[in-house]
Write a protein that holds these residues in place. Structure first.
Motif, PDB file in Angstrom:
ATOM      1  N   ARG A 130       0.722  -1.288   0.142  1.00  0.00           N
ATOM      2  CA  ARG A 130       0.191   0.408   0.129  1.00  0.00           C
ATOM      3  C   ARG A 130       0.443   1.874  -0.374  1.00  0.00           C
ATOM      4  NH1 ARG A 130      -1.633   4.278   0.396  1.00  0.00           N
ATOM      5  NH2 ARG A 130      -3.330   5.422   1.462  1.00  0.00           N
TER       6      ARG A 130
ATOM      7  N   LYS B  75       2.575  -8.120  -4.049  1.00  0.00           N
ATOM      8  CA  LYS B  75       1.366  -7.463  -4.226  1.00  0.00           C
ATOM      9  C   LYS B  75       0.382  -8.817  -5.388  1.00  0.00           C
ATOM     10  CE  LYS B  75       0.746  -3.050  -6.965  1.00  0.00           C
ATOM     11  NZ  LYS B  75       0.050  -2.048  -5.641  1.00  0.00           N
TER      12      LYS B  75
ATOM     13  N   MET C  41     -10.810 -11.544   9.837  1.00  0.00           N
ATOM     14  CA  MET C  41      -9.807 -11.518   9.185  1.00  0.00           C
ATOM     15  C   MET C  41      -8.630 -12.354   9.945  1.00  0.00           C
ATOM     16  SD  MET C  41      -8.240 -11.142   6.692  1.00  0.00           S
ATOM     17  CE  MET C  41      -8.721  -9.563   5.785  1.00  0.00           C
TER      18      MET C  41
ATOM     19  N   GLN D  87      -5.356  -3.130   7.519  1.00  0.00           N
ATOM     20  CA  GLN D  87      -6.089  -2.260   6.393  1.00  0.00           C
ATOM     21  C   GLN D  87      -8.092  -2.938   6.469  1.00  0.00           C
ATOM     22  OE1 GLN D  87      -2.989  -0.654   3.982  1.00  0.00           O
ATOM     23  NE2 GLN D  87      -4.782  -0.890   3.433  1.00  0.00           N
TER      24      GLN D  87
ATOM     25  N   ALA E 114     -10.794   1.168   8.368  1.00  0.00           N
ATOM     26  CA  ALA E 114     -11.892   0.816   7.465  1.00  0.00           C
ATOM     27  C   ALA E 114     -13.077   0.411   7.638  1.00  0.00           C
ATOM     28  CB  ALA E 114     -11.307   0.546   5.955  1.00  0.00           C
TER      29      ALA E 114
ATOM     30  N   THR F  57      -7.119  10.051  -0.388  1.00  0.00           N
ATOM     31  CA  THR F  57      -5.909   9.515  -0.011  1.00  0.00           C
ATOM     32  C   THR F  57      -4.953  10.193  -0.560  1.00  0.00           C
ATOM     33  OG1 THR F  57      -4.354   7.451  -0.543  1.00  0.00           O
ATOM     34  CG2 THR F  57      -5.716   7.843  -2.408  1.00  0.00           C
TER      35      THR F  57
ATOM     36  N   ARG G  45      -1.390  11.510  -3.043  1.00  0.00           N
ATOM     37  CA  ARG G  45      -0.429  11.372  -3.564  1.00  0.00           C
ATOM     38  C   ARG G  45       0.911  12.331  -4.285  1.00  0.00           C
ATOM     39  NH1 ARG G  45      -2.176   6.640  -3.753  1.00  0.00           N
ATOM     40  NH2 ARG G  45      -2.608   4.887  -4.591  1.00  0.00           N
TER      41      ARG G  45
ATOM     42  N   THR H  59     -14.507   4.231  -3.060  1.00  0.00           N
ATOM     43  CA  THR H  59     -13.588   4.028  -2.297  1.00  0.00           C
ATOM     44  C   THR H  59     -12.958   3.945  -1.587  1.00  0.00           C
ATOM     45  OG1 THR H  59     -14.241   4.931   0.123  1.00  0.00           O
ATOM     46  CG2 THR H  59     -15.692   3.184  -1.001  1.00  0.00           C
ATOM     47  N   TYR H  60     -12.505   2.502  -2.164  1.00  0.00           N
ATOM     48  CA  TYR H  60     -11.339   1.762  -2.476  1.00  0.00           C
ATOM     49  C   TYR H  60     -10.734   1.665  -3.439  1.00  0.00           C
ATOM     50  CZ  TYR H  60     -14.833  -1.587   0.159  1.00  0.00           C
ATOM     51  OH  TYR H  60     -15.788  -2.109   0.661  1.00  0.00           O
TER      52      TYR H  60
ATOM     53  N   HIS I 257      -3.181   0.359  -7.406  1.00  0.00           N
ATOM     54  CA  HIS I 257      -3.721  -0.171  -5.483  1.00  0.00           C
ATOM     55  C   HIS I 257      -4.478   0.158  -5.029  1.00  0.00           C
ATOM     56  CE1 HIS I 257       0.508   1.086  -4.640  1.00  0.00           C
ATOM     57  NE2 HIS I 257       0.791   2.004  -5.218  1.00  0.00           N
TER      58      HIS I 257
ATOM     59  N   CYS J 275      -7.803  -1.237  -3.567  1.00  0.00           N
ATOM     60  CA  CYS J 275      -7.630  -1.909  -2.291  1.00  0.00           C
ATOM     61  C   CYS J 275      -8.244  -3.529  -2.983  1.00  0.00           C
ATOM     62  CB  CYS J 275      -9.613  -2.081  -1.434  1.00  0.00           C
ATOM     63  SG  CYS J 275      -9.744  -2.636  -0.312  1.00  0.00           S
ATOM     64  N   PRO J 276      -7.439  -4.884  -2.789  1.00  0.00           N
ATOM     65  CA  PRO J 276      -7.791  -6.530  -3.384  1.00  0.00           C
ATOM     66  C   PRO J 276      -8.905  -6.606  -1.713  1.00  0.00           C
ATOM     67  CG  PRO J 276      -5.553  -6.000  -1.690  1.00  0.00           C
ATOM     68  CD  PRO J 276      -5.975  -4.475  -1.773  1.00  0.00           C
TER      69      PRO J 276
HETATM   70  C1  HEM Z   1     -14.342  -0.016   4.207  1.00  0.00           C
HETATM   71  C2  HEM Z   1     -13.153  -0.821   4.859  1.00  0.00           C
HETATM   72  C3  HEM Z   1     -12.185  -0.877   3.183  1.00  0.00           C
HETATM   73  C4  HEM Z   1     -11.946   0.430   2.255  1.00  0.00           C
HETATM   74  C5  HEM Z   1     -12.966   1.297   2.568  1.00  0.00           C
HETATM   75  C6  HEM Z   1     -11.026   0.182   1.727  1.00  0.00           C
HETATM   76  C7  HEM Z   1      -9.974   1.167   1.151  1.00  0.00           C
HETATM   77  C8  HEM Z   1      -9.058   1.117  -0.033  1.00  0.00           C
HETATM   78  C9  HEM Z   1      -8.128   2.030  -0.637  1.00  0.00           C
HETATM   79  C10 HEM Z   1      -9.039   3.265  -0.855  1.00  0.00           C
HETATM   80  C11 HEM Z   1      -7.408   1.964  -0.784  1.00  0.00           C
HETATM   81  C12 HEM Z   1      -6.273   2.575  -2.278  1.00  0.00           C
HETATM   82  C13 HEM Z   1      -5.798   3.465  -1.160  1.00  0.00           C
HETATM   83  C14 HEM Z   1      -4.131   4.409  -1.873  1.00  0.00           C
HETATM   84  O1  HEM Z   1      -4.868   3.949  -3.177  1.00  0.00           O
HETATM   85  O2  HEM Z   1      -3.844   5.332  -2.015  1.00  0.00           O
HETATM   86  C15 HEM Z   1      -6.535   0.640   0.166  1.00  0.00           C
HETATM   87  C16 HEM Z   1      -5.604  -0.252  -0.783  1.00  0.00           C
HETATM   88  C17 HEM Z   1      -5.811  -1.469  -0.302  1.00  0.00           C
HETATM   89  N1  HEM Z   1      -6.835  -2.203   1.065  1.00  0.00           N
HETATM   90 FE1  HEM Z   1      -8.616  -1.542   1.497  1.00  0.00          FE
HETATM   91  N2  HEM Z   1      -9.757  -0.731   2.409  1.00  0.00           N
HETATM   92  C18 HEM Z   1     -11.127  -1.438   2.875  1.00  0.00           C
HETATM   93  C19 HEM Z   1     -10.957  -2.952   3.516  1.00  0.00           C
HETATM   94  C20 HEM Z   1      -9.491  -3.329   3.181  1.00  0.00           C
HETATM   95  C21 HEM Z   1      -9.488  -5.145   3.981  1.00  0.00           C
HETATM   96  C22 HEM Z   1     -10.694  -5.732   4.371  1.00  0.00           C
HETATM   97  C23 HEM Z   1      -8.845  -5.634   3.667  1.00  0.00           C
HETATM   98  C24 HEM Z   1      -7.988  -6.598   3.497  1.00  0.00           C
HETATM   99  C25 HEM Z   1      -7.825  -8.088   3.114  1.00  0.00           C
HETATM  100  C26 HEM Z   1      -8.025  -4.122   2.796  1.00  0.00           C
HETATM  101  C27 HEM Z   1      -6.533  -4.637   1.619  1.00  0.00           C
HETATM  102  C28 HEM Z   1      -6.110  -3.437   1.533  1.00  0.00           C
HETATM  103  C29 HEM Z   1      -4.800  -3.601   0.317  1.00  0.00           C
HETATM  104  C30 HEM Z   1      -3.607  -4.613   0.945  1.00  0.00           C
HETATM  105  C31 HEM Z   1      -4.792  -2.823  -0.029  1.00  0.00           C
HETATM  106  C32 HEM Z   1      -3.084  -2.240  -1.030  1.00  0.00           C
HETATM  107  C33 HEM Z   1      -3.522  -2.376  -1.325  1.00  0.00           C
HETATM  108  C34 HEM Z   1      -2.432  -1.464  -3.270  1.00  0.00           C
HETATM  109  O3  HEM Z   1      -1.114  -1.177  -2.772  1.00  0.00           O
HETATM  110  O4  HEM Z   1      -1.614  -2.956  -3.670  1.00  0.00           O
HETATM  111  N3  HEM Z   1      -8.622  -2.961   2.690  1.00  0.00           N
HETATM  112  N4  HEM Z   1      -7.944   0.386   0.685  1.00  0.00           N
END
Ligand code: HEM
Length: 368
Positions: free
Chosen positions: A84, A95, A141, A211, A215, A261, A263, A313-314, A319, A321-322
Protein backbone atom coordinates in the motif's frame (compact mmCIF):
# COMPACT_ATOMS: atom_id res chain seq x y z
CA UNK A 1 -20.19 27.68 -0.74
CA UNK A 2 -22.71 27.46 2.08
CA UNK A 3 -22.14 28.64 5.67
CA UNK A 4 -22.48 25.09 6.96
CA UNK A 5 -19.78 23.77 4.63
CA UNK A 6 -16.67 22.12 6.04
CA UNK A 7 -13.84 24.67 6.21
CA UNK A 8 -11.72 22.55 3.87
CA UNK A 9 -11.70 19.02 2.41
CA UNK A 10 -9.84 17.50 5.37
CA UNK A 11 -12.54 18.82 7.71
CA UNK A 12 -15.21 17.22 5.48
CA UNK A 13 -14.11 13.77 6.70
CA UNK A 14 -15.66 14.29 10.15
CA UNK A 15 -18.24 16.95 9.22
CA UNK A 16 -21.87 16.09 10.11
CA UNK A 17 -23.18 16.41 6.54
CA UNK A 18 -20.48 16.86 3.88
CA UNK A 19 -22.46 15.33 1.01
CA UNK A 20 -23.55 18.44 -0.83
CA UNK A 21 -20.08 19.96 -0.40
CA UNK A 22 -18.60 16.89 -2.11
CA UNK A 23 -21.21 17.13 -4.90
CA UNK A 24 -20.20 20.73 -5.60
CA UNK A 25 -16.49 19.86 -5.51
CA UNK A 26 -17.18 17.12 -8.07
CA UNK A 27 -18.83 19.71 -10.35
CA UNK A 28 -15.70 21.88 -10.38
CA UNK A 29 -12.40 21.28 -12.22
CA UNK A 30 -11.06 17.72 -11.73
CA UNK A 31 -7.68 19.09 -10.59
CA UNK A 32 -7.18 22.42 -8.80
CA UNK A 33 -4.75 24.00 -6.34
CA UNK A 34 -6.05 24.64 -2.80
CA UNK A 35 -4.09 27.54 -1.32
CA UNK A 36 -5.37 26.93 2.21
CA UNK A 37 -4.14 23.31 2.33
CA UNK A 38 -1.18 24.15 0.07
CA UNK A 39 -1.77 21.10 -2.12
CA UNK A 40 -3.67 19.99 -5.21
CA UNK A 41 -7.17 18.52 -5.03
CA UNK A 42 -8.37 15.75 -7.35
CA UNK A 43 -12.16 15.69 -7.38
CA UNK A 44 -15.06 13.89 -9.01
CA UNK A 45 -14.80 10.58 -10.83
CA UNK A 46 -12.60 12.02 -13.60
CA UNK A 47 -10.09 13.72 -11.28
CA UNK A 48 -9.83 10.76 -8.89
CA UNK A 49 -9.38 8.17 -11.64
CA UNK A 50 -6.90 10.28 -13.62
CA UNK A 51 -4.57 10.81 -10.65
CA UNK A 52 -4.81 7.26 -9.30
CA UNK A 53 -4.12 5.84 -12.78
CA UNK A 54 -1.09 8.09 -13.40
CA UNK A 55 2.24 6.24 -13.20
CA UNK A 56 4.11 9.32 -11.93
CA UNK A 57 1.71 10.02 -9.07
CA UNK A 58 3.27 7.99 -6.25
CA UNK A 59 1.98 6.89 -2.83
CA UNK A 60 5.00 8.36 -1.00
CA UNK A 61 7.00 11.56 -1.48
CA UNK A 62 10.24 10.89 -3.38
CA UNK A 63 13.12 10.03 -1.06
CA UNK A 64 10.84 9.43 1.95
CA UNK A 65 9.76 5.79 1.80
CA UNK A 66 9.03 5.83 5.55
CA UNK A 67 7.71 8.81 7.55
CA UNK A 68 10.46 10.46 9.60
CA UNK A 69 8.89 9.58 12.95
CA UNK A 70 8.91 5.84 12.09
CA UNK A 71 12.43 5.58 10.61
CA UNK A 72 14.51 2.91 12.34
CA UNK A 73 11.59 1.43 14.33
CA UNK A 74 9.59 -1.85 14.19
CA UNK A 75 6.64 0.06 12.75
CA UNK A 76 8.92 1.65 10.16
CA UNK A 77 10.25 -1.77 9.12
CA UNK A 78 6.70 -3.00 8.50
CA UNK A 79 5.65 0.25 6.81
CA UNK A 80 8.61 0.01 4.38
CA UNK A 81 7.34 -3.36 3.12
CA UNK A 82 3.64 -2.63 2.75
CA UNK A 83 2.46 -2.78 -0.85
CA UNK A 84 0.00 0.00 0.00
CA UNK A 85 2.87 2.35 0.78
CA UNK A 86 5.18 1.50 -2.12
CA UNK A 87 5.43 1.80 -5.88
CA UNK A 88 8.72 -0.03 -6.50
CA UNK A 89 9.09 -3.24 -8.56
CA UNK A 90 10.30 -5.02 -5.40
CA UNK A 91 6.69 -4.96 -4.25
CA UNK A 92 5.22 -6.50 -7.39
CA UNK A 93 5.53 -10.06 -6.08
CA UNK A 94 3.95 -9.59 -2.60
CA UNK A 95 1.24 -7.54 -4.30
CA UNK A 96 0.41 -10.34 -6.72
CA UNK A 97 0.46 -12.90 -3.91
CA UNK A 98 -1.98 -10.84 -1.86
CA UNK A 99 -4.30 -10.21 -4.79
CA UNK A 100 -4.34 -13.87 -5.75
CA UNK A 101 -4.82 -15.12 -2.16
CA UNK A 102 -7.65 -12.66 -1.52
CA UNK A 103 -9.17 -13.46 -4.91
CA UNK A 104 -9.50 -17.12 -3.90
CA UNK A 105 -11.35 -16.46 -0.65
CA UNK A 106 -14.75 -18.14 -0.50
CA UNK A 107 -16.94 -15.12 0.23
CA UNK A 108 -20.04 -17.19 1.01
CA UNK A 109 -18.07 -19.00 3.71
CA UNK A 110 -16.69 -15.72 5.08
CA UNK A 111 -20.25 -14.40 5.24
CA UNK A 112 -21.42 -17.45 7.18
CA UNK A 113 -18.50 -17.47 9.61
CA UNK A 114 -18.66 -13.69 10.20
CA UNK A 115 -22.41 -13.95 10.78
CA UNK A 116 -21.76 -16.63 13.39
CA UNK A 117 -18.99 -14.63 15.14
CA UNK A 118 -21.12 -11.46 15.07
CA UNK A 119 -24.12 -13.34 16.54
CA UNK A 120 -21.83 -14.48 19.37
CA UNK A 121 -20.80 -10.84 20.01
CA UNK A 122 -23.98 -8.77 19.78
CA UNK A 123 -23.20 -5.30 21.18
CA UNK A 124 -25.79 -4.35 23.78
CA UNK A 125 -24.48 -0.87 24.62
CA UNK A 126 -22.88 2.07 22.81
CA UNK A 127 -19.53 1.27 24.43
CA UNK A 128 -19.66 -2.35 23.22
CA UNK A 129 -20.70 -1.22 19.75
CA UNK A 130 -17.68 1.12 19.56
CA UNK A 131 -15.38 -1.82 20.26
CA UNK A 132 -17.29 -4.46 18.33
CA UNK A 133 -17.27 -2.54 15.05
CA UNK A 134 -13.45 -2.68 15.13
CA UNK A 135 -13.14 -6.17 16.60
CA UNK A 136 -15.57 -8.17 14.51
CA UNK A 137 -13.96 -7.60 11.10
CA UNK A 138 -10.57 -8.25 12.73
CA UNK A 139 -11.83 -11.49 14.29
CA UNK A 140 -13.15 -12.56 10.88
CA UNK A 141 -9.80 -11.74 9.25
CA UNK A 142 -7.83 -13.50 12.01
CA UNK A 143 -10.06 -16.53 11.48
CA UNK A 144 -9.35 -16.44 7.74
CA UNK A 145 -5.61 -16.21 8.41
CA UNK A 146 -5.79 -19.34 10.56
CA UNK A 147 -5.53 -17.95 14.10
CA UNK A 148 -7.44 -19.75 16.89
CA UNK A 149 -10.42 -17.90 18.46
CA UNK A 150 -8.57 -17.53 21.78
CA UNK A 151 -6.00 -15.35 19.98
CA UNK A 152 -8.44 -13.01 18.23
CA UNK A 153 -9.00 -10.44 21.03
CA UNK A 154 -5.27 -9.94 21.60
CA UNK A 155 -4.57 -9.71 17.86
CA UNK A 156 -7.37 -7.14 17.49
CA UNK A 157 -5.97 -5.08 20.38
CA UNK A 158 -2.43 -5.11 18.92
CA UNK A 159 -3.75 -4.22 15.47
CA UNK A 160 -5.66 -1.25 16.86
CA UNK A 161 -2.52 -0.12 18.68
CA UNK A 162 -0.37 -0.65 15.56
CA UNK A 163 -2.56 1.42 13.20
CA UNK A 164 -1.99 4.45 15.42
CA UNK A 165 1.49 4.73 13.84
CA UNK A 166 -0.17 5.35 10.47
CA UNK A 167 -2.05 8.47 11.60
CA UNK A 168 -0.43 11.91 11.64
CA UNK A 169 -2.72 12.76 14.57
CA UNK A 170 -1.18 10.19 16.98
CA UNK A 171 0.66 11.35 20.12
CA UNK A 172 3.95 9.99 21.47
CA UNK A 173 2.27 7.51 23.84
CA UNK A 174 0.26 6.06 20.94
CA UNK A 175 3.39 5.83 18.81
CA UNK A 176 5.23 3.99 21.60
CA UNK A 177 2.26 1.60 21.96
CA UNK A 178 2.33 1.01 18.20
CA UNK A 179 5.99 -0.12 18.39
CA UNK A 180 5.21 -2.72 21.07
CA UNK A 181 2.19 -3.90 19.12
CA UNK A 182 4.23 -4.20 15.90
CA UNK A 183 6.82 -6.39 17.63
CA UNK A 184 4.09 -8.59 19.15
CA UNK A 185 2.27 -8.99 15.83
CA UNK A 186 5.51 -9.95 14.06
CA UNK A 187 6.17 -12.60 16.70
CA UNK A 188 2.65 -13.99 16.54
CA UNK A 189 2.72 -14.28 12.74
CA UNK A 190 6.14 -15.98 12.80
CA UNK A 191 4.73 -18.51 15.25
CA UNK A 192 1.63 -19.07 13.11
CA UNK A 193 3.64 -19.67 9.94
CA UNK A 194 6.12 -22.01 11.73
CA UNK A 195 8.77 -21.75 8.98
CA UNK A 196 10.89 -18.70 8.07
CA UNK A 197 9.27 -16.40 5.51
CA UNK A 198 10.55 -13.17 3.91
CA UNK A 199 10.00 -9.97 5.93
CA UNK A 200 7.97 -8.55 3.05
CA UNK A 201 5.43 -11.34 3.37
CA UNK A 202 5.22 -11.02 7.17
CA UNK A 203 4.70 -7.27 6.92
CA UNK A 204 1.96 -7.63 4.35
CA UNK A 205 0.15 -10.26 6.42
CA UNK A 206 0.13 -7.76 9.28
CA UNK A 207 -1.01 -5.27 6.64
CA UNK A 208 -4.11 -7.40 6.05
CA UNK A 209 -5.13 -6.87 9.67
CA UNK A 210 -4.18 -3.19 9.73
CA UNK A 211 -5.95 -2.46 6.40
CA UNK A 212 -9.06 -4.21 7.69
CA UNK A 213 -9.13 -2.34 10.98
CA UNK A 214 -10.26 1.26 10.68
CA UNK A 215 -11.80 1.22 7.21
CA UNK A 216 -14.11 -1.71 7.92
CA UNK A 217 -14.99 -0.29 11.36
CA UNK A 218 -15.99 2.92 9.57
CA UNK A 219 -18.10 1.01 7.06
CA UNK A 220 -19.90 -0.89 9.83
CA UNK A 221 -20.42 2.29 11.88
CA UNK A 222 -21.69 4.32 8.93
CA UNK A 223 -24.06 1.50 8.01
CA UNK A 224 -25.41 1.50 11.60
CA UNK A 225 -26.05 5.23 11.13
CA UNK A 226 -27.79 4.68 7.79
CA UNK A 227 -30.18 2.24 9.47
CA UNK A 228 -31.08 4.96 11.97
CA UNK A 229 -31.27 7.93 9.64
CA UNK A 230 -32.72 6.57 6.36
CA UNK A 231 -36.48 6.30 6.76
CA UNK A 232 -37.91 2.86 5.95
CA UNK A 233 -34.52 1.24 5.34
CA UNK A 234 -34.70 -1.13 8.31
CA UNK A 235 -38.19 -2.34 7.27
CA UNK A 236 -37.07 -2.79 3.65
CA UNK A 237 -34.14 -4.98 4.74
CA UNK A 238 -36.31 -6.97 7.12
CA UNK A 239 -38.75 -7.83 4.37
CA UNK A 240 -35.98 -8.61 1.87
CA UNK A 241 -32.65 -9.64 3.48
CA UNK A 242 -31.27 -10.17 -0.04
CA UNK A 243 -30.87 -6.36 -0.12
CA UNK A 244 -28.08 -6.29 2.50
CA UNK A 245 -25.21 -6.30 -0.06
CA UNK A 246 -26.87 -3.39 -1.92
CA UNK A 247 -27.29 -1.54 1.38
CA UNK A 248 -23.57 -1.83 2.17
CA UNK A 249 -22.71 -0.76 -1.40
CA UNK A 250 -24.84 2.34 -1.05
CA UNK A 251 -23.27 3.20 2.32
CA UNK A 252 -19.85 2.90 0.64
CA UNK A 253 -20.92 5.48 -1.93
CA UNK A 254 -23.10 7.80 0.13
CA UNK A 255 -21.29 7.86 3.48
CA UNK A 256 -17.99 6.05 2.93
CA UNK A 257 -15.39 5.12 5.52
CA UNK A 258 -12.37 6.39 3.58
CA UNK A 259 -12.73 9.92 2.20
CA UNK A 260 -9.35 10.65 0.70
CA UNK A 261 -5.89 9.36 -0.10
CA UNK A 262 -2.70 11.10 -1.19
CA UNK A 263 -0.35 11.07 -4.12
CA UNK A 264 2.97 12.85 -4.77
CA UNK A 265 4.28 13.80 -8.21
CA UNK A 266 7.59 12.06 -8.93
CA UNK A 267 8.39 14.39 -11.87
CA UNK A 268 6.64 17.10 -13.85
CA UNK A 269 3.28 15.69 -14.94
CA UNK A 270 0.32 16.85 -16.99
CA UNK A 271 -3.12 15.65 -16.01
CA UNK A 272 -6.19 16.72 -17.95
CA UNK A 273 -4.36 19.74 -19.34
CA UNK A 274 -3.06 20.90 -15.91
CA UNK A 275 0.73 20.97 -15.47
CA UNK A 276 2.10 20.01 -12.05
CA UNK A 277 5.76 20.37 -11.05
CA UNK A 278 7.62 17.50 -9.33
CA UNK A 279 7.22 17.03 -5.56
CA UNK A 280 3.60 18.21 -5.36
CA UNK A 281 1.08 16.63 -3.02
CA UNK A 282 -2.34 15.75 -4.41
CA UNK A 283 -5.22 15.12 -2.02
CA UNK A 284 -7.43 12.65 -3.90
CA UNK A 285 -11.02 13.18 -2.73
CA UNK A 286 -12.43 9.67 -3.17
CA UNK A 287 -15.66 10.67 -1.40
CA UNK A 288 -16.35 13.41 -3.95
CA UNK A 289 -16.45 10.74 -6.68
CA UNK A 290 -19.31 9.03 -4.83
CA UNK A 291 -21.23 12.32 -4.99
CA UNK A 292 -20.46 13.08 -8.62
CA UNK A 293 -23.87 13.89 -10.09
CA UNK A 294 -22.68 13.09 -13.62
CA UNK A 295 -22.32 9.44 -12.52
CA UNK A 296 -24.80 9.03 -9.64
CA UNK A 297 -28.26 10.57 -10.11
CA UNK A 298 -29.35 12.65 -7.06
CA UNK A 299 -26.15 11.68 -5.22
CA UNK A 300 -27.34 13.04 -1.86
CA UNK A 301 -30.20 10.51 -1.78
CA UNK A 302 -29.71 7.05 -0.27
CA UNK A 303 -31.06 4.66 -2.91
CA UNK A 304 -30.68 0.88 -2.68
CA UNK A 305 -31.31 0.04 -6.32
CA UNK A 306 -28.68 2.07 -8.11
CA UNK A 307 -26.92 0.91 -11.28
CA UNK A 308 -23.70 -0.82 -10.18
CA UNK A 309 -20.66 1.43 -10.70
CA UNK A 310 -17.03 1.31 -9.48
CA UNK A 311 -16.72 2.13 -5.77
CA UNK A 312 -13.92 4.68 -5.75
CA UNK A 313 -13.84 4.71 -1.96
CA UNK A 314 -11.77 1.53 -2.50
CA UNK A 315 -9.32 3.36 -4.75
CA UNK A 316 -8.52 2.74 -8.41
CA UNK A 317 -5.61 1.59 -10.55
CA UNK A 318 -2.52 -0.20 -9.29
CA UNK A 319 -3.18 0.40 -5.58
CA UNK A 320 -6.91 -0.38 -5.67
CA UNK A 321 -8.05 -2.25 -2.59
CA UNK A 322 -7.84 -6.04 -2.97
CA UNK A 323 -10.02 -6.42 0.16
CA UNK A 324 -13.13 -4.72 -1.22
CA UNK A 325 -15.37 -7.80 -1.52
CA UNK A 326 -14.16 -9.13 1.79
CA UNK A 327 -14.87 -5.85 3.58
CA UNK A 328 -18.36 -5.56 2.06
CA UNK A 329 -19.11 -9.19 2.98
CA UNK A 330 -17.86 -8.92 6.57
CA UNK A 331 -19.67 -5.63 7.15
CA UNK A 332 -22.95 -6.99 5.72
CA UNK A 333 -22.74 -10.01 8.04
CA UNK A 334 -22.13 -7.81 11.12
CA UNK A 335 -25.06 -5.56 10.29
CA UNK A 336 -27.36 -8.50 9.62
CA UNK A 337 -26.45 -10.01 12.97
CA UNK A 338 -26.83 -6.76 14.93
CA UNK A 339 -29.61 -4.80 13.24
CA UNK A 340 -32.47 -5.99 15.47
CA UNK A 341 -30.52 -5.54 18.72
CA UNK A 342 -29.45 -2.01 17.70
CA UNK A 343 -32.87 -0.91 16.47
CA UNK A 344 -34.24 0.09 19.87
CA UNK A 345 -30.98 1.36 21.39
CA UNK A 346 -30.92 5.14 22.01
CA UNK A 347 -27.62 6.28 20.48
CA UNK A 348 -25.93 9.59 19.87
CA UNK A 349 -22.72 9.93 17.85
CA UNK A 350 -19.80 12.09 16.86
CA UNK A 351 -16.83 11.23 14.64
CA UNK A 352 -13.38 10.01 15.71
CA UNK A 353 -10.78 12.72 14.87
CA UNK A 354 -9.19 11.75 11.55
CA UNK A 355 -7.95 13.32 8.32
CA UNK A 356 -9.16 10.51 6.08
CA UNK A 357 -11.40 7.97 7.85
CA UNK A 358 -15.01 8.64 8.83
CA UNK A 359 -15.64 6.46 11.90
CA UNK A 360 -18.56 7.22 14.23
CA UNK A 361 -18.12 7.09 18.00
CA UNK A 362 -21.43 6.17 19.61
CA UNK A 363 -22.73 7.44 22.95
CA UNK A 364 -25.50 6.20 25.22
CA UNK A 365 -28.75 8.04 25.49
CA UNK A 366 -29.05 11.00 23.20
CA UNK A 367 -30.18 10.54 19.62
CA UNK A 368 -28.20 13.06 17.55
C1 HEM B 1 -14.42 -0.61 4.13
C2 HEM B 1 -13.26 -1.20 4.09
C3 HEM B 1 -12.11 -0.78 3.23
C4 HEM B 1 -11.91 0.39 2.52
C5 HEM B 1 -12.86 1.57 2.38
C6 HEM B 1 -10.62 0.27 1.89
C7 HEM B 1 -10.07 1.24 1.06
C8 HEM B 1 -8.85 1.15 0.44
C9 HEM B 1 -8.28 2.15 -0.43
C10 HEM B 1 -8.90 3.50 -0.77
C11 HEM B 1 -7.10 1.69 -0.86
C12 HEM B 1 -6.17 2.39 -1.86
C13 HEM B 1 -5.34 3.44 -1.20
C14 HEM B 1 -4.60 4.27 -2.22
O1 HEM B 1 -4.62 3.99 -3.43
O2 HEM B 1 -3.97 5.26 -1.82
C15 HEM B 1 -6.89 0.40 -0.26
C16 HEM B 1 -5.78 -0.37 -0.46
C17 HEM B 1 -5.60 -1.58 0.16
N1 HEM B 1 -6.50 -2.28 0.92
FE1 HEM B 1 -8.33 -1.66 1.48
N2 HEM B 1 -10.07 -0.93 2.21
C18 HEM B 1 -10.94 -1.60 3.03
C19 HEM B 1 -10.79 -2.85 3.55
C20 HEM B 1 -9.73 -3.67 3.33
C21 HEM B 1 -9.59 -5.01 3.80
C22 HEM B 1 -10.65 -5.78 4.60
C23 HEM B 1 -8.38 -5.46 3.40
C24 HEM B 1 -7.73 -6.78 3.65
C25 HEM B 1 -8.19 -7.88 3.22
C26 HEM B 1 -7.75 -4.40 2.64
C27 HEM B 1 -6.50 -4.47 2.06
C28 HEM B 1 -5.93 -3.47 1.30
C29 HEM B 1 -4.57 -3.55 0.76
C30 HEM B 1 -3.58 -4.71 0.93
C31 HEM B 1 -4.38 -2.37 0.03
C32 HEM B 1 -3.10 -1.97 -0.74
C33 HEM B 1 -3.23 -2.40 -2.17
C34 HEM B 1 -2.02 -1.98 -3.00
O3 HEM B 1 -1.43 -0.92 -2.72
O4 HEM B 1 -1.67 -2.72 -3.89
N3 HEM B 1 -8.60 -3.33 2.60
N4 HEM B 1 -7.97 0.07 0.52
Amino acid sequence: MSLDDPVHPLAAVTHAAPHDYYRRLAEGPPLRFDARLDCWLATGTAGVQAVLAHADCRVRPLGMAVPENLAGTSCGAIFAELVRMNDGVRHTQPKQMLASALGQVDLARVHQSTLQIACDHIPLSAARLNDAMFELPLFAMADLLGFAPTQWPQLAAWTRDFVACLSPLSNSAQLAGAQLAAASLLQRFKFLLREPVPDSLLANLIGLLSQTCEATAGLVGNAVLALRTQAGLQAQLRSDPGLWPAMLREVSRHDPAIHNTRRYTACAVEIGGVALPPGQMILVLLASAGHDASVHAEPGDFVLQRPVSPMLTYGHGRHACPGQQLAQTMAAACLQAWADALAGMPLGWRYQPSLNARIPVFMEGATA
